[in-house]
Design an enzyme around this catalytic site. Structure first.
Site, PDB file in Angstrom:
ATOM      1  N   GLU A 270       4.893  35.428 -36.283  1.00 24.24           N
ATOM      2  CA  GLU A 270       4.369  34.116 -36.645  1.00 24.24           C
ATOM      3  C   GLU A 270       5.532  33.162 -36.834  1.00 24.24           C
ATOM      4  O   GLU A 270       6.475  33.467 -37.557  1.00 24.24           O
ATOM      5  CB  GLU A 270       3.548  34.230 -37.937  1.00 24.24           C
ATOM      6  CG  GLU A 270       3.199  32.920 -38.602  1.00 24.24           C
ATOM      7  CD  GLU A 270       2.374  31.995 -37.730  1.00 24.24           C
ATOM      8  OE1 GLU A 270       2.793  30.822 -37.546  1.00 24.24           O
ATOM      9  OE2 GLU A 270       1.322  32.428 -37.218  1.00 24.24           O
TER      10      GLU A 270
ATOM     11  N   ARG B 253     -20.507  18.103 -30.924  1.00 23.58           N
ATOM     12  CA  ARG B 253     -19.321  17.359 -31.359  1.00 23.58           C
ATOM     13  C   ARG B 253     -18.946  16.229 -30.407  1.00 23.58           C
ATOM     14  O   ARG B 253     -18.606  15.138 -30.847  1.00 23.58           O
ATOM     15  CB  ARG B 253     -18.136  18.332 -31.512  1.00 23.58           C
ATOM     16  CG  ARG B 253     -18.292  19.265 -32.693  1.00 23.58           C
ATOM     17  CD  ARG B 253     -17.201  20.305 -32.706  1.00 23.58           C
ATOM     18  NE  ARG B 253     -17.221  21.065 -33.946  1.00 23.58           N
ATOM     19  CZ  ARG B 253     -16.380  22.079 -34.214  1.00 23.58           C
ATOM     20  NH1 ARG B 253     -15.479  22.446 -33.307  1.00 23.58           N
ATOM     21  NH2 ARG B 253     -16.448  22.725 -35.357  1.00 23.58           N
TER      22      ARG B 253
END
Length: 502
Positions: free
Chosen positions: A69, A330
């Site tokens: 990460e 949306r």
């Protein structure tokens, strides 16, 4: 040896267009035989897709699994999202007596939302894994809200459940803890500089900047990590890469705020493209129609409007009238909202309001009022004065709405009225304006998650993708609560593919 020619060509081309800032710094790589470390499966990214992929790779017996990460915390955008999860035939849905739902029903809704650009086979595969992903979460200790299952925008059934605290962090935390117990290793602050391929075009590993401190690409030191079986790209989207955003979709308002964390800049996707990975639908960048101009980032507006869209209405401050079906998808809603502008082109933020007395102790209302991204008003007169809305027209709109609620029909906008409520003061009022939220486009994969080479249309060996970094799944618009679904389920599917390939 490391294959850098295509990367250098892409970097030179994008630099001319102002995109070089979004690309990793190029460092001269040593021969690929000089590895600093070896693992079996390397996962890039620690959101839903990365955490699910890592956990399931371990459960598939694929050996040593390492998650990298680049930021300083686990979770990516997944940790800060709203915790919505679409699951046909979930236990709460069945307890509510909704027995006519199915994966096929969900896919039907998604195909409509995708406007002819969605991948029906991929969506079907994902939907059919929904219950499995739900049970994976529950078994890991994820808690979902008791008796909470609702119909969200664009869906024809109530099938969206939500985590206990209304954030994706409820899921990322538990998947991380479970993966750690089962032997997955996680490392923070590791920036992927490049993929390392052999002369046959097979991915052998990655060049990584260890000890990276966002956003300074000069920090840390370079190491080479070999992946014996697979590299899984689960690095998310690129909505915070403003230059890339502008290049692929010049129509997108550059002033729009975003819901993603600042590290969502797409370097892993670009590095894969430099080695021939096929990009699709990069210009399809979705806005969340539940954004609020009165808070930054993801915020509480998404949670508050899960009430407003169902029970209340949205009106224009310009004329006091409704202007859309508040429960549409949306893209439809965002387009309608952004037409509300003053004569000089600046946003005329529309309002959403619903009855305060129906939800005085609801945490969504309490938080919104506390943080002043919503307000309690005692009358339509106060609402009109506070937000500069024409009072006569506003009263007419509310009277008309209440009559439509009693009749159970919305002839003006075709809204489904099963959750609509007659409006009576006091009200909870919030302002809305879309925020850039999700990338429909990314790396094209096959059904198993293998990343395809644009030159051969065949998989790049040992390179896989899952989640928002991939593209071509949802088409032109994604429905609410389906990103969590896609990421978690592809995290189950990809390790099975790797096991078969290995």
């Amino acid at each position: 040896m490391s294959n850098r020619r295509s990367f250098l060509r892409l970097g030179a081309g994008l630099a001319a267009g102002g995109l070089a800032a979004g690309l990793p710094a190029v460092a001269t790589a040593a021969p690929a035989t000089q590895w600093d470390e070896e693992v079996d499966v390397l996962v890039i990214g620690s959101g839903f897709a990365g955490l699910s992929s890592a956990l399931n790779a371990k459960r598939q017996g694929l050996g040593k699994v390492l998650v990298l990460e680049k930021m300083q915390v686990i979770g990516g955008n997944s940790a800060i999202n709203g915790g919505w999860f679409a699951v046909p035939k979930n236990p709460i849905q069945l307890a509510q007596g909704i027995e006519d739902d199915s994966p096929a029903e969900l896919v039907k809704d998604q195909m409509i939302s995708g406007r002819g650009m969605a991948d029906e086979a991929m969506l079907t595969q994902i939907a059919e894994h929904a219950l499995g992903a739900y049970h994976m979460c529950v078994d890991a200790g994820v808690e979902f809200r008791k008796n909470f299952n609702i119909q969200v925008g664009g869906h024809n059934k109530a099938r969206a459940i939500r985590t206990k605290h209304g954030t994706g962090g409820d899921i990322t935390t538990k998947l991380f803890e479970t993966g750690k117990k089962e032997g997955v290793e996680y490392r923070l602050q590791h920036f992927i500089e490049d993929f390392i391929l052999n002369d046959q075009g097979e991915v052998e590993g990655v060049l990584v900047r260890r000890g990276y401190r966002f956003p300074d690409q000069k920090t840390g030191s370079l190491v080479r990590i070999k992946a014996n079986k697979a590299v899984i790209c689960a690095s998310g989207g690129f909505t915070r890469n403003m230059a890339l955003r502008a290049a692929v979709d010049p129509s997108l308002d550059p002033t729009l705020d975003g819901t993603n964390h600042l590290g969502a800049t797409g370097e892993v996707m670009l590095a894969a493209m430099a080695h021939g990975a096929l990009p699709v639908h990069l210009n399809m960048i979705q806005t969340g129609h539940w954004g609020s101009p009165d808070e930054g980032g993801f915020g509480w507006s998404n949670a508050l409007l899960s009430i407003g869209w169902h029970e209340g209405i949205s009106v224009s401050v310009l004329n006091g009238k409704r202007y859309m079906n508040e429960r549409a998808d949306r893209l439809t809603c965002s387009t309608a909202i952004m037409k509300n502008r003053h004569q000089d082109g600046t946003p005329a933020y529309p309002l959403v309001f619903f009855n305060y007395n129906d939800h005085p102790d609801d945490d969504r209302v309490v938080r919104a009022l506390r943080d002043e991204m919503a307000w309690k008003v005692d009358s339509l007169e106060q609402l009109a004065e506070q937000f500069n809305v024409p009072l006569t027209e506003l009263k007419q709109t509310v009277a008309q709405w209440n009559a439509q609620v009693r009749q159970g029909t919305d002839p003006d906008h075709g809204r489904k009225m099963d959750t609509a409520v007659e409006l009576k003061p006091p009200f909870v009022v919030s302002r809305i304006w879309p925020k850039v939220h999700y990338c429909m486009g990314g790396l094209k994969t096959d059904m198993g998650g293998r990343v395809l080479d644009c030159r051969t249309m065949k998989p790049i060996k040992k390179l896989y993708g899952a989640g928002e970094v991939t593209g071509g799944v949802h088409g032109h618009a994604r429905l609410s609560s389906t990103s969590c679904l896609e990421c978690l389920t592809m995290g189950m599917i990809v390790p099975k593919t790797i096991k078969a390939d290995a």
